[in-house]
Design an enzyme around this catalytic site. Structure first.
Site: not given
Ligand code: EPZ
Length: 419
Positions: A22-23, A115, A120, A306, A398
C-alpha cells in the site's frame, strides 16, 4: 459499518500470499501524474486507500483504468486542486503535491487532518518545496503551492522524530523536473522510497542514493511513461508472521521480500521463534515458551512503527515483561486500551508500553481505531478465549486485502458481518 467476529483458539497452518505494498503503491500512482504518457502499475493491492488515490487522480483529470491488480494512468491534462471530500479520508493524499508542483508548478491540496496515531504535520514537505523555489500558503484549510520555476537545491528533511517517508517522496517527485541538482539529506530509506525512485528512474528521472540518507536527483526536462510492479507489502507480511507466532502453527508467506523485514525477523528470533528465510518466502513456526523482548521503533531499517501494535498483541500473550518504546508516533497506543479490555496487562509510561504477558486473553467487543491497531485486535482475538468482535472494520480494509479470507485459509475462524 461492517464488523468481524474472530473465534479464538484455531491454530494457523499453511501458506499465505502477500499483496503489493500500500505504502509503495500510493506515491507511485501519484508519480504517474508527472508525465502525459500512460503508465501501467501492477501488483496494486485492492484497498480502500488505493481507491481514494485513484479517485483523486481521476478528479485531477487523469484517465484511470483498473483491471484487478493492474492500474493504467494517463494524465494528459491536469487540474491542480485535489478535492477536500476525498483528501480528508486519507492523509497520504498529500503525496500528489510533489507531482503537481513538479509538472504544473502549482498545487492545492487540503491539509491532512491529524489522526489517531498523532499529529501529522507537513512542515518538512513544505521546507523541501520552498528550497526548490516554491511559495507555500495555508488558507481555508488548504495548502497552496506555486513556483515560477523549480531549481535544484540541497535540503535536510530531518524532523524531531527523524526522517519523513512521504516528505522524501514528495520532494523527490518535485525535484525530478527541476532545473539542476537536488540533494536530500536525512532522507527516509524505507523500501517504499526505493520503489518510488526505481519507478521514477524508469520514467527517465536521474535519481541516485535512494535507500540511503542522501538522495541526489539530477533534474530532467520531462518524463515518459513506464511500467512497474509494486514491491510486496512488508507490513502485511509482518502482520501474518506475528499471526503465526501468536498461534504457534507453521505458516509460510510467499511473494514477500525478506530483506525488508530484518528488524522484525530479529525481534521474533530473539523471542525464540524459528524463522526460515527463502527466495521470496518466509516461514515461521510457533514456540512453546517464547521469551519477552525490548523494542524501540525507529526509521528504516530499524523496527517499524507500523508493526508496534501487532507486537503489543503478541507480547501481551508472551510470559514475562516486554517493553516497547514508540519514537516515531509517540501517541500511537490506541490499541492498548482495547487489548486491556481483552485482559492484557499493559501500562503506558509516556511513549513506552510495559507489557506483562498473561496466560490467556479473553474475547470481547473492541473498537478498531487505526489501521495497524485494528490488525492487532484481530491478532489478539485469534488466540483469546471466546469471540472477539472488532467493530469499524473499515480501518482494516484500508490496508489489508481480505485479511479475514487470508486468515481463514490458514485455519482461523473469522466471520465478517455486513452492517
Ligand atoms: C508513512 O507515513 C507511512 N504511510 C506510515 O504508515 C508510517 O507509519 C510512517 O511513514 C512512518 O514509517 C504511508 O507511507 C502512506 P512520516 P508518513 O512523514 O510519511 C513527523 C500505515 O499504517 N513529520 O515518515 O506520513 C511525523 O509527525 C501508515 O500504513 C514531521 O514532523 O510519516 C512523524 O512523527 C501509518 N513533519 C514522523 O515525522 C513532516 O513534515 C514520521 O512521519 C512530516 C512528518
Amino acid at each position: 459499518m461492517d464488523k468481524i467476529l474472530v473465534h479464538g483458539g484455531h491454530p494457523l497452518n499453511g501458506t499465505v500470499r502477500v499483496s503489493g505494498s500500500k505504502n509503495s503503491a500510493l506515491p507511485i500512482l501519484a508519480a504517474a501524474l508527472l508525465t502525459r504518457q500512460p503508465c501501467v502499475i501492477s501488483n496494486v493491492p485492492d484497498l480502500s486507500d488505493i481507491n481514494y488515490m485513484l479517485q483523486i487522480l481521476s478528479h485531477l483529470g487523469a484517465h484511470v483504468e483498473r483491471a484487478s491488480g493492474v492500474v493504467r494512468i494517463e494524465a494528459e491534462k491536469l487540474k491542480t486542486e485535489a478535492p477536500y471530500e476525498i483528501v480528508r479520508k486519507m492523509r497520504a493524499s498529500v503525496c500528489v503535491l510533489g507531482p503537481l508542483l513538479g509538472r504544473e508548478r502549482e498545487a492545492t491540496v487540503s491539509l491532512p487532518g491529524g489522526c489517531v496515531i498523532g499529529d501529522r504535520p507537513i512542515d518538512l514537505h513544505l521546507k523541501g518545496f520552498e528550497a526548490l523555489g516554491a511559495v507555500s500558503r495555508i488558507e481555508h484549510g488548504n495548502v497552496k503551492l506555486f513556483a515560477k520555476e523549480l531549481r535544484g537545491a540541497t535540503v535536510n528533511l530531518r524532523g524531531k522524530q527523524g526522517p519523513t517517508v512521504l516528505g522524501t517522496d514528495n520532494v523527490m517527485m518535485a525535484a525530478v523536473l527541476a532545473e539542476g541538482t537536488t540533494v536530500i539529506e536525512s532522507a527516509a530509506a524505507e523500501p517504499e522510497v526505493v520503489d518510488l525512485a526505481n519507478f521514477l528512474n524508469k520514467m527517465g528521472a536521474k535519481i541516485e542514493g535512494a535507500g540511503t540518507r542522501r538522495i541526489v536527483i539530477e533534474g530532467v526536462p520531462e518524463l515518459h511513461g513506464a511500467e512497474h510492479e509494486v514491491i510486496p507489502d512488508r507490513i502485511e507480511a509482518g502482520t501474518y508472521l506475528v499471526a503465526g507466532a501468536i498461534m504457534g502453527g507453521d505458516v509460510m508467506l510467499r511473494r514477500v521480500d525478506p530483506t525488508h523485514l530484518g528488524a522484525l525477523i530479529d525481534a521474533l528470533r530473539q523471542s525464540g521463534y524459528a524463522i526460515e528465510v527463502g527466495t521470496g518466502t518466509l516461514r515461521i513456526k510457533g514456540h512453546p515458551s517464547p521469551t519477552p523482548v525490548q523494542l524501540t521503533t525507529e526509521p528504516y531499517p530499524g523496527f517499524p512503527t507500523d508493526m508496534q501494535a501487532q507486537m503489543c498483541a503478541l507480547l501481551s500473550q508472551t510470559s514475562g515483561i516486554s517493553v516497547i518504546s514508540e519514537t516515531i508516533f509517540p501517541q500511537r497506543f490506541m490499541h492498548v486500551s482495547e487489548l486491556k479490555r481483552m485482559g492484557a496487562d499493559i501500562s503506558l509510561d509516556g511513549h513506552t508500553a510495559i507489557i506483562k504477558g498473561v496466560e490467556k486473553m479473553s474475547g470481547a467487543p473492541v473498537m478498531a481505531s487505526d489501521l495497524r491497531a485494528s490488525a492487532a485486535l484481530v491478532l489478539a482475538g485469534l488466540r483469546a478465549d471466546g469471540v472477539t468482535e472488532v467493530n469499524r472494520v473499515y480501518h482494516i480494509d484500508r490496508g489489508y486485502e481480505s485479511i479475514d479470507e487470508k486468515l481463514n485459509q490458514l485455519g482461523a475462524r473469522i466471520e465478517r458481518m455486513k452492517a
